[in-house]
Structure formats: structure tokens, C-alpha cells
Scaffold this motif. Sequence first.
Motif, PDB file in Angstrom:
ATOM      1  N   ALA A 153     -11.763  23.939 -43.334  1.00  0.00           N
ATOM      2  CA  ALA A 153     -12.060  25.307 -42.900  1.00  0.00           C
ATOM      3  C   ALA A 153     -13.362  25.354 -42.100  1.00  0.00           C
ATOM      4  CB  ALA A 153     -12.144  26.229 -44.119  1.00  0.00           C
ATOM      5  N   ALA A 154     -14.371  24.608 -42.556  1.00  0.00           N
ATOM      6  CA  ALA A 154     -15.651  24.583 -41.848  1.00  0.00           C
ATOM      7  C   ALA A 154     -15.489  24.008 -40.450  1.00  0.00           C
ATOM      8  CB  ALA A 154     -16.671  23.767 -42.642  1.00  0.00           C
ATOM      9  N   ASP A 155     -14.714  22.933 -40.331  1.00  0.00           N
ATOM     10  CA  ASP A 155     -14.483  22.325 -39.015  1.00  0.00           C
ATOM     11  C   ASP A 155     -13.806  23.309 -38.075  1.00  0.00           C
ATOM     12  OD1 ASP A 155     -15.541  19.979 -39.994  1.00  0.00           O
ATOM     13  OD2 ASP A 155     -13.600  18.981 -40.259  1.00  0.00           O
ATOM     14  N   LEU A 156     -12.769  23.974 -38.586  1.00  0.00           N
ATOM     15  CA  LEU A 156     -12.005  24.886 -37.740  1.00  0.00           C
ATOM     16  C   LEU A 156     -12.814  26.128 -37.376  1.00  0.00           C
ATOM     17  CD1 LEU A 156      -9.312  25.359 -36.366  1.00  0.00           C
ATOM     18  CD2 LEU A 156      -8.451  26.340 -38.496  1.00  0.00           C
ATOM     19  N   GLY A 165      -8.589  34.694 -34.318  1.00  0.00           N
ATOM     20  CA  GLY A 165      -8.670  34.285 -32.911  1.00  0.00           C
ATOM     21  C   GLY A 165      -8.639  32.783 -32.726  1.00  0.00           C
ATOM     22  N   LEU A 166      -8.156  32.039 -33.706  1.00  0.00           N
ATOM     23  CA  LEU A 166      -8.162  30.582 -33.626  1.00  0.00           C
ATOM     24  C   LEU A 166      -6.917  30.008 -32.978  1.00  0.00           C
ATOM     25  CD1 LEU A 166      -9.772  29.813 -37.083  1.00  0.00           C
ATOM     26  CD2 LEU A 166     -10.707  29.193 -34.851  1.00  0.00           C
ATOM     27  N   ILE A 167      -5.844  30.789 -32.945  1.00  0.00           N
ATOM     28  CA  ILE A 167      -4.665  30.371 -32.189  1.00  0.00           C
ATOM     29  C   ILE A 167      -4.187  31.563 -31.391  1.00  0.00           C
ATOM     30  CG2 ILE A 167      -3.963  28.555 -33.790  1.00  0.00           C
ATOM     31  CD1 ILE A 167      -1.945  30.411 -35.014  1.00  0.00           C
ATOM     32  N   ASP A 195     -21.342  35.053 -35.039  1.00  0.00           N
ATOM     33  CA  ASP A 195     -21.476  36.401 -35.590  1.00  0.00           C
ATOM     34  C   ASP A 195     -20.167  36.917 -36.176  1.00  0.00           C
ATOM     35  OD1 ASP A 195     -20.281  36.544 -33.085  1.00  0.00           O
ATOM     36  OD2 ASP A 195     -21.136  38.524 -32.633  1.00  0.00           O
ATOM     37  N   ARG A 196     -19.055  36.229 -35.944  1.00  0.00           N
ATOM     38  CA  ARG A 196     -17.762  36.649 -36.491  1.00  0.00           C
ATOM     39  C   ARG A 196     -17.157  35.579 -37.413  1.00  0.00           C
ATOM     40  NH1 ARG A 196     -13.622  37.066 -33.647  1.00  0.00           N
ATOM     41  NH2 ARG A 196     -14.177  36.051 -31.697  1.00  0.00           N
ATOM     42  N   ARG A 197     -17.932  34.579 -37.717  1.00  0.00           N
ATOM     43  CA  ARG A 197     -17.424  33.436 -38.470  1.00  0.00           C
ATOM     44  C   ARG A 197     -17.501  33.686 -39.974  1.00  0.00           C
ATOM     45  NH1 ARG A 197     -20.845  28.567 -37.010  1.00  0.00           N
ATOM     46  NH2 ARG A 197     -19.915  29.044 -34.982  1.00  0.00           N
ATOM     47  N   PRO A 198     -16.363  33.639 -40.683  1.00  0.00           N
ATOM     48  CA  PRO A 198     -16.422  33.814 -42.141  1.00  0.00           C
ATOM     49  C   PRO A 198     -17.003  32.575 -42.793  1.00  0.00           C
ATOM     50  CG  PRO A 198     -14.192  33.248 -41.476  1.00  0.00           C
ATOM     51  CD  PRO A 198     -14.984  33.423 -40.200  1.00  0.00           C
ATOM     52  N   PRO A 199     -17.632  32.704 -43.946  1.00  0.00           N
ATOM     53  CA  PRO A 199     -18.112  31.513 -44.650  1.00  0.00           C
ATOM     54  C   PRO A 199     -16.941  30.566 -44.928  1.00  0.00           C
ATOM     55  CG  PRO A 199     -18.966  33.517 -45.664  1.00  0.00           C
ATOM     56  CD  PRO A 199     -17.923  33.950 -44.678  1.00  0.00           C
TER      57      PRO A 199
END
Length: 204
Positions: A137-140, A199-201, A147-151
Motif C-alpha cells: 500500500a505504501a509503494d502504491l 485516482g490510481l487507475i 496532500d491526498r494520500r491516505p496513511p
Amino acid sequence: MAKRGYHHGNLAQALVDAALKLIEEKGPTGFTLSEAAKLAGVTPAAVYRHFEGREQLIAECARQGYEIFGDLMEHAYNSGQPSALASFEATGRAYLAFARKHPGHYVAMFESSLNVQRHPELHAVAARANGVLERAAADLSQHIPADRRPPAQMFSAHIWALSHGVVELFARNSPGTNVPYPPEDLLEAGIGIYLRGLGLIAPD
């Protein structure tokens, strides 16, 4: 005549194997130590040479499960490299595959209400296995603006919850929950919806 269980050379593992069968058949609270001993071919008193009680026996079942689970997750993660997306999706599929192939371990790990903190060895292997999904999850998530990245821990927890839900409802022959889609397709679609929301795919 000696009990046959004393001849198999590894009483502790024989008891674990017996417990796994009983857990799969009856659940983690549906059997007694005496039943596990009988299935392993030893006297009930022999159990206490290796385990203080049923909780410790179930904890060992869970520990061995997490060892297998961790290896599968590591393999899945590495098989997707160098793509962070492929690695992440592979770890989700590995969760489902593990639950199907190792149902006794799975129940001992996730449905026995064990307090992992009370069993240091179990805690260590559980942290290692769970860390693989968090690492994926951290890599992806590096592809998401800061500013929009979840932990990463929250990200992986969401996927874990989704995977667990698919397993519980659709991959373990739960009555009344049949749907016309394979569990693998349900999980893949759910992960896809989640990743599109971040927004990852790209949208279909």
C-alpha cells in the motif's frame, strides 16, 4: 499397548494438525483438548507436555498459519515487481487463496478471538505478514499527491477488510450468500473501485 501417537515422533505437531482439523470442522471454540488428543492418538494428559491449554494450542495453529500467510504474501508482492500496482493487487489475491487453501489456519488466525499481544511469537509473525500488505500500500500510494494520500496503514486496512469480507461471505460456502460471480472477480472489482476512487487507475 502404547498409544500410536507416541510413535509419530512429533507430538506437538500432531496436536496442531488435529486441532486444525477440529477448528475447520467445529470452529475454534467447538472442540476440547481431549478431542484434539484423541484425534492425535494420545492421552489428554500428554497435551500438557507441550501446551498449557486450548488457547496456547490455537495460538500455535495461528502462528504456523501466519508463517505460511507471510510467505505467500511476500511471494505475491515480489511477483508483481517492479509494478507497485501489480504487487498490490497480487497481495489481495494471495489473501483469498490462503483462506481457501488453509481454512483451519485462517480461522485460528482471524476468528478465534486470540489476543495476539499475549503471544510474542505469534505477534512477531503476524506483524511480518501484515506488514507486506502495508508495504504494498505504501509503494502504491506514492503515486498519490501527498496532500491526498491516505496513511499506508489505513490504505492496507481497507483492502484487508474488503478481502476478509469477500472470504467470509462468498468464499467459504456461507448459506444464503450465493452470488453469480466468483469470489476472485468480486475481490478484483472491489479493489478496482477503491483504487479508482484514489485516482490510481483510470476509469473504465
